[in-house]
Design a protein around this motif. Structure first.
Motif, PDB file in Angstrom:
ATOM      1  N   ASP A 294       0.805  -1.217   0.000  1.00 24.87           N
ATOM      2  CA  ASP A 294       0.000   0.000   0.000  1.00 24.87           C
ATOM      3  C   ASP A 294       0.843   1.274   0.000  1.00 24.87           C
ATOM      4  OD1 ASP A 294      -2.509   1.445   0.136  1.00 24.87           O
ATOM      5  OD2 ASP A 294      -1.964   1.881   2.218  1.00 24.87           O
ATOM      6  N   ARG A 295       1.720   1.444   0.999  1.00 23.88           N
ATOM      7  CA  ARG A 295       2.458   2.702   1.118  1.00 23.88           C
ATOM      8  C   ARG A 295       3.711   2.564   1.963  1.00 23.88           C
ATOM      9  NH1 ARG A 295      -0.508   7.130   2.504  1.00 23.88           N
ATOM     10  NH2 ARG A 295       1.031   8.112   3.782  1.00 23.88           N
ATOM     11  N   ILE A 296       4.673   3.413   1.642  1.00 23.90           N
ATOM     12  CA  ILE A 296       5.894   3.537   2.426  1.00 23.90           C
ATOM     13  C   ILE A 296       6.165   5.029   2.567  1.00 23.90           C
ATOM     14  CG2 ILE A 296       8.372   3.060   2.571  1.00 23.90           C
ATOM     15  CD1 ILE A 296       7.846   0.679   0.632  1.00 23.90           C
ATOM     16  N   ALA A 297       6.333   5.474   3.802  1.00 22.34           N
ATOM     17  CA  ALA A 297       6.658   6.881   4.060  1.00 22.34           C
ATOM     18  C   ALA A 297       8.006   6.931   4.766  1.00 22.34           C
ATOM     19  CB  ALA A 297       5.583   7.530   4.927  1.00 22.34           C
ATOM     20  N   TRP A 298       8.747   8.002   4.543  1.00 26.53           N
ATOM     21  CA  TRP A 298      10.054   8.162   5.173  1.00 26.53           C
ATOM     22  C   TRP A 298      10.318   9.635   5.436  1.00 26.53           C
ATOM     23  CZ3 TRP A 298       9.095   7.369   0.128  1.00 26.53           C
ATOM     24  CH2 TRP A 298       9.599   8.279  -0.778  1.00 26.53           C
ATOM     25  N   THR A 299      11.284   9.882   6.287  1.00 25.76           N
ATOM     26  CA  THR A 299      11.670  11.247   6.614  1.00 25.76           C
ATOM     27  C   THR A 299      13.126  11.266   7.036  1.00 25.76           C
ATOM     28  OG1 THR A 299      11.083  13.223   7.871  1.00 25.76           O
ATOM     29  CG2 THR A 299      11.037  11.146   9.065  1.00 25.76           C
ATOM     30  N   GLY A 300      13.676  12.463   7.032  1.00 26.24           N
ATOM     31  CA  GLY A 300      15.009  12.662   7.581  1.00 26.24           C
ATOM     32  C   GLY A 300      16.116  12.476   6.585  1.00 26.24           C
ATOM     33  N   GLY A 301      17.274  12.262   7.142  1.00 26.03           N
ATOM     34  CA  GLY A 301      18.460  12.151   6.315  1.00 26.03           C
ATOM     35  C   GLY A 301      19.169  13.492   6.235  1.00 26.03           C
ATOM     36  N   ALA A 302      20.404  13.444   5.833  1.00 23.55           N
ATOM     37  CA  ALA A 302      21.226  14.653   5.771  1.00 23.55           C
ATOM     38  C   ALA A 302      20.690  15.665   4.774  1.00 23.55           C
ATOM     39  CB  ALA A 302      22.664  14.280   5.422  1.00 23.55           C
ATOM     40  N   ASP A 303      19.994  15.190   3.730  1.00 22.80           N
ATOM     41  CA  ASP A 303      19.488  16.115   2.716  1.00 22.80           C
ATOM     42  C   ASP A 303      18.094  16.639   3.035  1.00 22.80           C
ATOM     43  OD1 ASP A 303      18.053  13.828   2.288  1.00 22.80           O
ATOM     44  OD2 ASP A 303      18.679  13.556   0.216  1.00 22.80           O
ATOM     45  N   GLY A 304      17.513  16.232   4.157  1.00 25.44           N
ATOM     46  CA  GLY A 304      16.203  16.728   4.560  1.00 25.44           C
ATOM     47  C   GLY A 304      15.057  16.203   3.724  1.00 25.44           C
ATOM     48  N   GLN A 305      15.301  15.186   2.917  1.00 26.22           N
ATOM     49  CA  GLN A 305      14.282  14.638   2.037  1.00 26.22           C
ATOM     50  C   GLN A 305      13.277  13.803   2.821  1.00 26.22           C
ATOM     51  OE1 GLN A 305      14.896  11.028  -0.525  1.00 26.22           O
ATOM     52  NE2 GLN A 305      15.247  12.629  -2.051  1.00 26.22           N
ATOM     53  N   SER A 306      12.019  13.919   2.481  1.00 26.39           N
ATOM     54  CA  SER A 306      10.985  13.062   3.041  1.00 26.39           C
ATOM     55  C   SER A 306       9.952  12.814   1.957  1.00 26.39           C
ATOM     56  CB  SER A 306      10.341  13.697   4.274  1.00 26.39           C
ATOM     57  OG  SER A 306       9.700  14.899   3.918  1.00 26.39           O
ATOM     58  N   GLY A 307       9.127  11.803   2.184  1.00 27.73           N
ATOM     59  CA  GLY A 307       8.123  11.542   1.169  1.00 27.73           C
ATOM     60  C   GLY A 307       7.296  10.319   1.462  1.00 27.73           C
ATOM     61  N   VAL A 308       6.477   9.981   0.486  1.00 24.73           N
ATOM     62  CA  VAL A 308       5.618   8.808   0.574  1.00 24.73           C
ATOM     63  C   VAL A 308       5.430   8.260  -0.834  1.00 24.73           C
ATOM     64  CG1 VAL A 308       3.469  10.146   0.420  1.00 24.73           C
ATOM     65  CG2 VAL A 308       3.454   7.879   1.480  1.00 24.73           C
TER      66      VAL A 308
END
Length: 124
Positions: A48-62
C-alpha cells in the motif's frame, strides 16, 4: 521546501512492484540517496504505502501503490510524493529550473523498465 508529485503505471502485479521497490538494488536512485544519508521509514503498509523522513538532505516523502486495470489485468500505479529541502544557492537553482523533477521522472521511468523487463520475485 519543494514538493514533487509524480506517478508511473507499470505493467506488473502490485506484489511484484512493491517487492522491487523494497529491494535496494532496484530502488530508484533518487530514493537510494535518501536511504544512504540516514532517512528512516516512518510508515510501512505492505502493498500500500511507504513513508520516510530525515536524512542529511532533509528529504521526506511517501510512495503509494495502486492496482490498475480490470479483473484479470495486472497493473500497478506507483504514486510518489517527495519533499525536498534545498540548501544553498546551487540546490535552489537546480530545483527552480526543474532538474530535480526531471530526475525523479527519469528514475521512475527506469524503475518501470526494470520491473517490466525483469519481473523480480516471479519464477521464470
Amino acid at each position: 521546501m519543494g514538493r514533487i508529485e509524480e506517478s508511473v503505471e507499470i505493467d506488473a502485479p502490485i506484489e511484484v512492484v512493491y517487492r522491487a521497490w523494497t529491494e535496494r538494488e532496484s530502488l530508484p536512485a533518487c530514493m537510494r540517496g535518501g536511504a544512504d544519508r540516514g532517512a528512516a521509514a516512518t510508515e510501512v503498509v505492505a502493498l500500500d504505502r511507504i513513508a520516510w523522513t530525515g536524512g542529511a538532505d532533509g528529504q521526506s516523502g511517501v510512495v503509494t501503490f495502486h492496482r490498475t486495470g480490470e479483473a484479470g489485468e495486472l497493473g500497478t500505479r506507483v504514486m510518489l510524493q517527495l519533499d525536498t529541502e534545498p540548501h544553498g544557492l546551487w540546490d535552489h537553482l537546480v530545483e527552480g529550473l526543474g532538474f530535480t523533477d526531471r530526475h525523479v521522472i527519469d528514475e521512475l521511468a527506469a524503475f518501470k523498465a526494470y520491473v517490466e523487463e525483469n519481473r523480480p520475485g516471479l519464477a521464470a
